[in-house]
Design a protein around this motif. Structure first.
Motif, mmCIF file in Angstrom:
data_model
loop_
_atom_site.group_PDB
_atom_site.id
_atom_site.type_symbol
_atom_site.label_atom_id
_atom_site.label_comp_id
_atom_site.label_asym_id
_atom_site.label_seq_id
_atom_site.Cartn_x
_atom_site.Cartn_y
_atom_site.Cartn_z
ATOM 1 N N ARG A 1 0.803 -1.224 0.000
ATOM 2 C CA ARG A 1 0.000 0.000 0.000
ATOM 3 C C ARG A 1 0.836 1.276 0.000
ATOM 4 N NH1 ARG A 1 -2.064 -3.169 3.919
ATOM 5 N NH2 ARG A 1 -1.169 -1.849 5.555
ATOM 6 N N ARG A 2 2.073 1.167 0.435
ATOM 7 C CA ARG A 2 2.935 2.336 0.562
ATOM 8 C C ARG A 2 2.397 3.320 1.596
ATOM 9 N NH1 ARG A 2 7.805 1.117 -1.701
ATOM 10 N NH2 ARG A 2 7.485 -0.008 -3.650
ATOM 11 N N THR A 3 1.325 2.961 2.281
ATOM 12 C CA THR A 3 0.788 3.821 3.348
ATOM 13 C C THR A 3 0.737 2.990 4.616
ATOM 14 O OG1 THR A 3 -1.480 3.180 2.831
ATOM 15 C CG2 THR A 3 -0.613 5.156 1.764
ATOM 16 N N ARG A 4 1.089 3.599 5.718
ATOM 17 C CA ARG A 4 1.151 2.856 6.971
ATOM 18 C C ARG A 4 0.495 3.657 8.085
ATOM 19 N NH1 ARG A 4 7.481 2.367 6.681
ATOM 20 N NH2 ARG A 4 7.074 4.253 5.510
ATOM 21 N N SER A 5 -0.007 2.927 9.056
ATOM 22 C CA SER A 5 -0.606 3.551 10.234
ATOM 23 C C SER A 5 0.518 4.060 11.126
ATOM 24 C CB SER A 5 -1.466 2.534 10.996
ATOM 25 O OG SER A 5 -1.776 3.010 12.273
ATOM 26 N N VAL A 6 0.522 5.366 11.352
ATOM 27 C CA VAL A 6 1.585 5.967 12.171
ATOM 28 C C VAL A 6 1.567 5.389 13.583
ATOM 29 C CG1 VAL A 6 2.467 8.102 13.170
ATOM 30 C CG2 VAL A 6 1.568 8.091 10.828
ATOM 31 N N GLY A 7 0.376 5.231 14.174
ATOM 32 C CA GLY A 7 0.267 4.694 15.532
ATOM 33 C C GLY A 7 0.764 3.266 15.629
ATOM 34 N N ARG A 8 0.421 2.480 14.612
ATOM 35 C CA ARG A 8 0.819 1.066 14.637
ATOM 36 C C ARG A 8 2.333 0.933 14.470
ATOM 37 N NH1 ARG A 8 -2.318 -3.672 11.187
ATOM 38 N NH2 ARG A 8 -1.337 -5.461 12.257
ATOM 39 N N ILE A 9 2.910 1.809 13.638
ATOM 40 C CA ILE A 9 4.359 1.788 13.462
ATOM 41 C C ILE A 9 5.053 2.189 14.761
ATOM 42 C CG2 ILE A 9 6.297 2.888 12.258
ATOM 43 C CD1 ILE A 9 4.416 3.129 9.821
ATOM 44 N N ALA A 10 4.507 3.190 15.426
ATOM 45 C CA ALA A 10 5.100 3.631 16.699
ATOM 46 C C ALA A 10 5.046 2.514 17.736
ATOM 47 C CB ALA A 10 4.366 4.869 17.209
ATOM 48 N N ARG A 11 3.910 1.789 17.747
ATOM 49 C CA ARG A 11 3.795 0.675 18.697
ATOM 50 C C ARG A 11 4.811 -0.418 18.378
ATOM 51 N NH1 ARG A 11 -1.297 -3.411 19.319
ATOM 52 N NH2 ARG A 11 -0.503 -4.017 17.266
ATOM 53 N N LEU A 12 5.034 -0.687 17.078
ATOM 54 C CA LEU A 12 5.999 -1.700 16.668
ATOM 55 C C LEU A 12 7.407 -1.307 17.124
ATOM 56 C CD1 LEU A 12 6.927 -4.200 15.143
ATOM 57 C CD2 LEU A 12 6.911 -2.854 13.033
ATOM 58 N N GLU A 13 7.763 -0.024 16.942
ATOM 59 C CA GLU A 13 9.085 0.420 17.370
ATOM 60 C C GLU A 13 9.240 0.286 18.882
ATOM 61 O OE1 GLU A 13 9.340 4.351 15.847
ATOM 62 O OE2 GLU A 13 9.879 3.712 13.804
ATOM 63 N N SER A 14 8.160 0.578 19.601
ATOM 64 C CA SER A 14 8.195 0.434 21.060
ATOM 65 C C SER A 14 8.374 -1.026 21.459
ATOM 66 C CB SER A 14 6.900 0.992 21.667
ATOM 67 O OG SER A 14 6.844 0.741 23.046
ATOM 68 N N MET A 15 7.671 -1.923 20.750
ATOM 69 C CA MET A 15 7.783 -3.355 21.048
ATOM 70 C C MET A 15 9.185 -3.867 20.754
ATOM 71 S SD MET A 15 4.126 -4.795 19.621
ATOM 72 C CE MET A 15 4.449 -6.505 20.086
ATOM 73 N N ARG A 16 9.791 -3.365 19.663
ATOM 74 C CA ARG A 16 11.158 -3.773 19.350
ATOM 75 C C ARG A 16 12.115 -3.376 20.475
ATOM 76 N NH1 ARG A 16 11.309 -1.631 13.082
ATOM 77 N NH2 ARG A 16 10.512 -3.533 12.051
ATOM 78 N N GLY A 17 11.936 -2.142 20.976
ATOM 79 C CA GLY A 17 12.787 -1.675 22.071
ATOM 80 C C GLY A 17 12.585 -2.489 23.338
ATOM 81 N N GLU A 18 11.320 -2.804 23.644
ATOM 82 C CA GLU A 18 11.019 -3.592 24.837
ATOM 83 C C GLU A 18 11.618 -4.988 24.729
ATOM 84 O OE1 GLU A 18 7.045 -5.163 27.251
ATOM 85 O OE2 GLU A 18 6.880 -3.520 25.785
ATOM 86 N N ARG A 19 11.549 -5.586 23.533
ATOM 87 C CA ARG A 19 12.105 -6.929 23.353
ATOM 88 C C ARG A 19 13.626 -6.903 23.455
ATOM 89 N NH1 ARG A 19 13.954 -10.840 23.918
ATOM 90 N NH2 ARG A 19 13.637 -12.915 23.011
ATOM 91 N N ALA A 20 14.247 -5.840 22.970
ATOM 92 C CA ALA A 20 15.708 -5.744 23.036
ATOM 93 C C ALA A 20 16.194 -5.596 24.473
ATOM 94 C CB ALA A 20 16.187 -4.562 22.190
#
Length: 651
Positions: free
Chosen positions: A278-297
């Motif tokens: 789609r080349r379009t992404r949900s800003v909130g969902r992307i932010a949550r993903l980045e947060s989850m990556r940090g939490e997992r690290a």
């Protein structure tokens, strides 16, 4: 209000966070056991509480005029001082104030201007009154009497266990509000450990202690605090209660982490497909993903366990060692007198006795390393011995860990399979960086772990373990128990860890004084029950009248008949007295009542809220639980004695 607390504590060693925003507090009357893996930071936390070290960050709060005393794992004393002087040094501040008071009093009689001196004298008197320092000598003498210490002896002439007792007396004489103990049971024998347990339970002082002795934790602790991956987790109750709650917590953590990882994997798939489609992404969902990556690290997974495996040699002969009427003397003292025993292949034997009784000598005899003064000794064939020395004399402090395991090689061979030394050390939780470090950089627990790694890399069919449990953390202890239980060879074990003995050995050889040793089937608990029963039976038997001297002529028919009658009477059941019969009838009800009360107290102690709401009541419940334990043991022994007597088993 807590007597001591620390909030948001942070402490790092290199890149590893020993304390990661940890919170800790201790209430009046609590006895808190601090546990955790070797190297987790337990001793560092104890030193922070004692004021001997500082955290990198965190807020410390403590009651005004809180008196704390820290007893180190290896107490230090002034060379040449007596027991009295060593204990009195625990009142150092009071004695210093008294000396200054005497000096100011002398100056007062000679000085022209006395106002400043009188003011200082008044201040000193108030401080001495507050510390009750005027009777310091009486306090020292009372403490020495309570701990049964001879004040005239020199400390340097005492055994390690007695020096530990002097160190505790030095701490208690100042009447601390909080007593801090680092591995108090190390190098103590069973009697000394039991004495220490009883002493600490009877104190009204709050207690924070580090130990890996599970039986000690079970009896003394009213709360367990675990230092786990930088966090301090509190578990009300004793060690048994901690084990149950810890298992539940780890299972919950495992399930939650699995759910989190599954969701993270789904989000990672979404972000890749989303960009492509789609080349379009949900800003909130992307932010949550980045947060989850940090939490997992940042997640600190449960530390992996040691992987223990013994290198087996070919089987030894069926008989490993056979001693017949063996006597051994040393320096005019009889260590072993007329001992007969046989060690068979596959036996797991625990040696029990106080420090200095001769356990090491007995092991050397069994292995044929020394010869007895009298009696016969036979050792078996094809014996390959691996020896664990509690003094760690086999370790060269200057050598690296890798050279200690495989000198001049990069490989070790375990049961026919080659393994790189770095991988092998990794099984014992030593990273490649630590593997290149010198042995002297290791803590006590890490040195014991290294010694086990070295021991198990040698092919053997007889393992000799002299105090292997000192400084080892509880998870490693439990793994070592499993390994020794499954070990096909023979094990000779010296240990003062009661639970470890119960879980490993199949029989014990116990020291019974004056060079006498006796073998018992079972572990430590079995030995304690059997030896107590034997002592009680021996004590309750009345000495019989001395037999008349035999006549020089053959016995008459009447005398022979009388002797036969006496033998028949001895074989008949012994009639209980009226009092004993009544006691036998009432004991079952008494035992049931004690068991019911103990079960109720156990529930209250494990629940733990009583120690927060009413610490004094919590202490009383713990003391009563210990009393019931002793009363139950005595009642069961008495019931068995009376039962045996009524059936004619005692004659």
């Amino acid at each position: 209000m807590s007597m001591y607390s620390i909030t948001g504590a942070q402490l790092a060693f290199g890149h590893v966070a020993l304390l990661d925003h940890a919170d800790f507090s201790i209430e009046t009357g609590e006895r808190v056991g601090l546990i955790g893996r070797n190297g987790a930071g337990k001793s560092s936390l104890l030193k922070i509480v004692a004021g001997l070290a500082q955290a990198d960050d965190g807020l410390v709060s403590r009651q005004q005029n809180l008196r704390m005393v820290f007893v180190e794992q290896e107490p230090v004393f002034t060379p040449g001082e007596t027991v009295f002087d060593a204990v009195a040094s625990g009142l150092g501040d009071s004695i210093r104030l008294l000396a200054e008071y005497d000096e100011v009093s002398m100056q007062l009689g000679e000085a022209a201007d006395t106002d400043a001196l009188m003011e200082r004298l008044t201040t000193l008197q108030a401080a001495l009154d507050a510390q009750d320092a005027w009777q310091w000598r009486h306090r020292v003498e009372t403490t020495l009497e309570q701990l049964t210490l001879d004040h005239t002896l020199r400390v340097e002439d005492l055994s390690g266990g007695m020096r530990k007792r002097v160190a505790i007396a030095r701490a208690l004489v100042s009447a601390p509000d909080l007593l801090l103990l680092d591995e108090p049971t190390n190098h103590l024998d069973f009697d000394a450990i039991r004495w220490l347990e009883t002493l600490l339970i009877s104190l009204r002082t709050s207690l924070l202690f580090i130990t890996h002795d599970r039986a000690f934790l079970d009896r003394v602790a009213t709360r367990i605090i675990e230092l786990d991956r930088g966090r301090l987790l509190s578990y009300p109750g004793n060690f048994v209660a901690y084990q149950e709650r810890k298992e539940q917590q780890l299972e919950t953590e495992r399930v939650e982490n699995a759910k989190f990882d599954k969701l993270l994997a789904q989000e990672e798939v979404w972000i890749r497909k989303g960009v492509e489609a789609r080349r379009t992404r949900s800003v909130g969902r992307i932010a949550r993903l980045e947060s989850m990556r940090g939490e997992r690290a940042e997640r600190r997974n449960v530390q992996s366990n040691v992987k223990l495996d013994v290198s087996h040699a070919d089987r030894s002969g069926k008989i490993v060692s056979e001693l017949t009427d063996v006597t051994m003397t040393y320096g005019g003292r009889t260590l072993i007198e007329k001992l007969s025993c046989t060690v068979m292949r596959g036996d797991k034997i625990g040696l029990i006795g106080p420090n200095g009784a001769g356990k090491t000598t007995l092991i050397k005899l069994m292995l044929g390393e020394i010869q007895p003064a009298s009696g016969s000794l036979r050792t078996g064939t094809n014996i390959e011995v691996a020896y664990f020395d509690q003094m760690r004399a086999q370790l060269n402090p200057e050598s690296s860990l890798a050279d200690t395991i495989a000198p001049g090689s990069d490989w070790v061979e375990i049961n026919g399979a080659r393994k790189h030394v770095m991988s092998y050390l990794g099984d014992f939780l030593f990273s490649p960086e630590r593997a290149r470090s010198p042995v002297k950089s290791l803590s006590g627990g890490e040195r014991n772990r290294l010694l086990l790694a070295r021991l198990f890399a040698r092919p053997s069919n007889v393992l000799v373990l002299d105090e292997p449990t000192n400084d080892l953390d509880i998870p490693t202890l439990e793994l070592l128990e499993e390994l020794l239980t499954d070990y096909a060879g023979t094990v000779l074990l010296v240990s003062h860890d009661r639970i470890f003995l119960d879980n490993v050995v199949t029989s014990v050889i116990a020291f019974e004084g004056e060079g006498r040793w006796r073998e018992y089937v079972g572990g430590f608990s079995d030995w304690r029950i059997q030896s107590a029963r034997a002592a009680q039976l021996a004590g309750s038997e009345q000495p019989s009248a001395p037999a008349p001297k035999a006549a020089s002529t053959p016995a008459s028919g009447a005398a022979a008949t009388s002797g036969a009658a006496a033998g028949a009477a001895a074989a008949r059941p012994v009639k209980l007295s009226f009092k004993e019969q009544r006691e036998l009838e009432t004991l079952p009800a008494e035992i049931a009542e004690l068991e019911t009360e103990q079960k109720h107290l156990s529930g209250c102690i494990e629940e733990g809220s009583v120690f927060v709401n009413d610490p004094a009541e919590g202490t009383r419940l713990t003391d009563r639980f210990a009393e019931i334990d002793d009363a139950l043991f005595a009642a069961l022994e008495r019931w068995e004695t009376l039962e045996a007597k009524s059936r004619g088993l005692k004659s």
